[in-house]
Write an enzyme that holds these catalytic residues in place. Structure first.
Site, PDB file in Angstrom:
ATOM      1  N   GLY A  11      38.399  34.933  41.644  1.00 44.43           N
ATOM      2  CA  GLY A  11      39.837  34.779  41.393  1.00 44.43           C
ATOM      3  C   GLY A  11      40.640  34.818  42.670  1.00 44.43           C
ATOM      4  N   ALA A  12      40.209  34.018  43.662  1.00 40.82           N
ATOM      5  CA  ALA A  12      40.840  34.090  44.989  1.00 40.82           C
ATOM      6  C   ALA A  12      41.810  32.938  45.239  1.00 40.82           C
ATOM      7  CB  ALA A  12      39.758  34.122  46.073  1.00 40.82           C
ATOM      8  N   SER A  13      42.134  32.188  44.202  1.00 42.79           N
ATOM      9  CA  SER A  13      43.071  31.062  44.381  1.00 42.79           C
ATOM     10  C   SER A  13      44.509  31.543  44.498  1.00 42.79           C
ATOM     11  CB  SER A  13      42.954  30.093  43.197  1.00 42.79           C
ATOM     12  OG  SER A  13      43.049  30.796  41.971  1.00 42.79           O
ATOM     13  N   SER A 141      42.766  48.879  37.616  1.00 40.87           N
ATOM     14  CA  SER A 141      44.234  48.973  37.514  1.00 40.87           C
ATOM     15  C   SER A 141      44.618  50.402  37.154  1.00 40.87           C
ATOM     16  CB  SER A 141      44.722  48.039  36.400  1.00 40.87           C
ATOM     17  OG  SER A 141      46.075  48.312  36.094  1.00 40.87           O
ATOM     18  N   TYR A 154      43.548  45.147  27.837  1.00 37.77           N
ATOM     19  CA  TYR A 154      43.500  45.214  29.302  1.00 37.77           C
ATOM     20  C   TYR A 154      43.114  46.630  29.762  1.00 37.77           C
ATOM     21  CZ  TYR A 154      45.361  44.433  34.088  1.00 37.77           C
ATOM     22  OH  TYR A 154      45.527  44.309  35.445  1.00 37.77           O
ATOM     23  N   ILE A 187      51.952  45.267  41.347  1.00 37.63           N
ATOM     24  CA  ILE A 187      51.888  44.420  42.547  1.00 37.63           C
ATOM     25  C   ILE A 187      52.601  43.097  42.256  1.00 37.63           C
ATOM     26  CG2 ILE A 187      50.370  43.389  44.300  1.00 37.63           C
ATOM     27  CD1 ILE A 187      49.990  46.456  44.067  1.00 37.63           C
TER      28      ILE A 187
HETATM   29  P1  NAP Z   1      46.861  36.398  39.224  1.00 40.56           P
HETATM   30  O1  NAP Z   1      47.856  36.157  40.301  1.00 40.56           O
HETATM   31  O2  NAP Z   1      47.192  36.028  37.817  1.00 40.56           O
HETATM   32  O3  NAP Z   1      45.483  35.669  39.651  1.00 40.56           O
HETATM   33  C1  NAP Z   1      44.369  35.739  38.819  1.00 40.56           C
HETATM   34  C2  NAP Z   1      43.177  35.088  39.483  1.00 40.56           C
HETATM   35  O4  NAP Z   1      42.032  35.225  38.614  1.00 40.56           O
HETATM   36  C3  NAP Z   1      43.363  33.596  39.722  1.00 40.56           C
HETATM   37  O5  NAP Z   1      42.766  33.257  40.957  1.00 40.56           O
HETATM   38  C4  NAP Z   1      42.577  32.971  38.562  1.00 40.56           C
HETATM   39  O6  NAP Z   1      42.048  31.679  38.856  1.00 40.56           O
HETATM   40  C5  NAP Z   1      41.435  33.952  38.440  1.00 40.56           C
HETATM   41  N1  NAP Z   1      40.748  33.873  37.159  1.00 40.56           N
HETATM   42  C6  NAP Z   1      41.253  34.100  35.914  1.00 40.56           C
HETATM   43  N2  NAP Z   1      40.299  33.934  34.976  1.00 40.56           N
HETATM   44  C7  NAP Z   1      39.146  33.606  35.649  1.00 40.56           C
HETATM   45  C8  NAP Z   1      37.823  33.314  35.250  1.00 40.56           C
HETATM   46  N3  NAP Z   1      37.450  33.334  33.962  1.00 40.56           N
HETATM   47  N4  NAP Z   1      36.916  33.002  36.196  1.00 40.56           N
HETATM   48  C9  NAP Z   1      37.267  32.976  37.520  1.00 40.56           C
HETATM   49  N5  NAP Z   1      38.508  33.244  37.949  1.00 40.56           N
HETATM   50  C10 NAP Z   1      39.439  33.544  37.023  1.00 40.56           C
HETATM   51  O7  NAP Z   1      46.439  37.937  39.154  1.00 40.56           O
HETATM   52  P2  NAP Z   1      46.643  39.137  40.226  1.00 40.56           P
HETATM   53  O8  NAP Z   1      47.906  39.816  39.895  1.00 40.56           O
HETATM   54  O9  NAP Z   1      46.371  38.664  41.596  1.00 40.56           O
HETATM   55  O10 NAP Z   1      45.466  40.116  39.739  1.00 40.56           O
HETATM   56  C11 NAP Z   1      44.201  40.152  40.371  1.00 40.56           C
HETATM   57  C12 NAP Z   1      43.425  41.339  39.846  1.00 40.56           C
HETATM   58  O11 NAP Z   1      44.162  42.535  40.104  1.00 40.56           O
HETATM   59  C13 NAP Z   1      43.178  41.314  38.337  1.00 40.56           C
HETATM   60  O12 NAP Z   1      41.916  41.862  38.067  1.00 40.56           O
HETATM   61  C14 NAP Z   1      44.277  42.196  37.803  1.00 40.56           C
HETATM   62  O13 NAP Z   1      43.941  42.741  36.566  1.00 40.56           O
HETATM   63  C15 NAP Z   1      44.356  43.241  38.902  1.00 40.56           C
HETATM   64  N6  NAP Z   1      45.615  43.985  38.940  1.00 40.56           N
HETATM   65  C16 NAP Z   1      46.800  43.342  39.176  1.00 40.56           C
HETATM   66  C17 NAP Z   1      47.977  44.082  39.208  1.00 40.56           C
HETATM   67  C18 NAP Z   1      49.314  43.470  39.462  1.00 40.56           C
HETATM   68  O14 NAP Z   1      50.316  44.202  39.372  1.00 40.56           O
HETATM   69  N7  NAP Z   1      49.420  42.207  39.787  1.00 40.56           N
HETATM   70  C19 NAP Z   1      47.918  45.471  39.001  1.00 40.56           C
HETATM   71  C20 NAP Z   1      46.701  46.077  38.761  1.00 40.56           C
HETATM   72  C21 NAP Z   1      45.551  45.324  38.744  1.00 40.56           C
HETATM   73  P3  NAP Z   1      42.890  30.325  38.538  1.00 40.56           P
HETATM   74  O15 NAP Z   1      44.015  30.299  39.545  1.00 40.56           O
HETATM   75  O16 NAP Z   1      41.925  29.233  38.751  1.00 40.56           O
HETATM   76  O17 NAP Z   1      43.374  30.480  37.130  1.00 40.56           O
END
Ligand code: NAP
Length: 246
Positions: A11-13, A141, A154, A187
């Site tokens: 999920g690094a996009s 999280s 979640y 975040i």
């Molecule tokens: P985000 O901006 O929504 O990005 C999610 C990433 O996951 C995207 O690169 C997406 O790819 C990829 N992804 C989703 N489903 C996938 C699958 N089945 N196979 C491969 N890749 C997949 O999310 P984020 O906020 O950066 O969160 C990243 C991580 O941190 C997650 O595990 C999230 O639960 C955790 N987290 C986030 C927060 C926050 O406040 N943002 C807080 C606590 C924990 P595509 O672009 O191709 O869809």
């Protein structure tokens, strides 16, 4: 610091995964930039790394599918011949109160956010065990620590990641592989930008440091856990949350 090492970030996009991929590359690692659907965004992350003099490749795979996760790790090894660092980060949300939550919302979130981590750990473990060295970093999280109304799926997945991290840390220690979890708070990414304004305000009020976290706040810790300074740290869950969970 990570020169000669190979990292896979799921999920690094976008968001946190993108930030971790860029920071690992800036520390010298070659980076596989996994994505599910955002091919262009993932390619631009890889291009940015290559443009800065590093090595990277964008690789599509749905990590919730064991075969695709295994294929992803195979591609990394075919390209670079090793895998030193796995960052399980790919995640989704399908929020709703329990009474209204659909079965698919539960299944999809568990499939990506928990089974996806199992799949990638399983695929990466063999290479790391053979090398008798490796770092696994699981993004969980604060919701996995404290729960959150509207997120039973979640929260269950993220609490599951903590259990997986501690159990695997015990299994992997004899092979010099460390397994740790990072628990981000609130975040600023696509995942939180879609939240309604009043919920964002409520969350901000719960943060002692009185600001949202930035991707860089999380990425810095991931690079530390991947590096030599963290050699004696395993089975830990480290919150990066401005004090939210204390
Ligand atoms: P985000 O901006 O929504 O990005 C999610 C990433 O996951 C995207 O690169 C997406 O790819 C990829 N992804 C989703 N489903 C996938 C699958 N089945 N196979 C491969 N890749 C997949 O999310 P984020 O906020 O950066 O969160 C990243 C991580 O941190 C997650 O595990 C999230 O639960 C955790 N987290 C986030 C927060 C926050 O406040 N943002 C807080 C606590 C924990 P595509 O672009 O191709 O869809």
């Amino acid at each position: 610091m990570l020169k000669g090492q190979v990292a896979l970030v799921t999920g690094a996009s976008r968001g946190i995964g993108r930030g971790i991929a860029l920071d690992l590359a800036a520390s010298g690692a070659k980076v596989a930039v996994n994505y599910q659907a955002s091919a262009e965004a993932a390619q631009s992350v890889a291009d940015e790394i290559v443009g800065a003099g590093g090595e990277a490749e964008a690789l599509q795979a749905d990590v919730s599918q064991l075969r695709q996760a295994a294929g992803l790790v195979e591609k990394v090894q075919e390209k670079w011949g090793r895998l030193d660092i796995l960052v399980n980060n790919a995640g989704i949300t399908r929020d709703g109160l329990l009474m209204r939550m659909q079965e698919e919302d539960w299944d999809e979130v568990l499939a990506v956010n928990l089974k996806g981590y199992f799949n990638c750990c399983k695929a990466a473990f063999r290479a790391m065990a053979r090398a008798r060295s490796g770092r696994i970093i699981n993004i969980t999280s604060v919701v996995g620590l404290r729960g959150n109304a509207g997120q039973v799926n979640y929260a269950a997945a993220k609490a599951g990641v903590i259990g997986l991290t501690k159990a695997l840390a015990r299994e992997a220690a004899g092979r010099n592989i460390t397994v740790n979890a990072i628990a981000p708070g609130f975040i600023d990414t696509d995942m939180t930008r879609v939240l309604p304004g009043d919920i964002r305000q409520e969350m901000l009020k719960a943060i002692p440091l009185a600001r949202p976290g930035y991707v860089a706040d999380v990425a810095r810790l991931a690079v530390f856990l991947a590096g030599p300074g963290a050699a004696y740290i395993t089975g830990q869950v480290i919150a990066v949350d401005g004090g939210m969970s204390m």
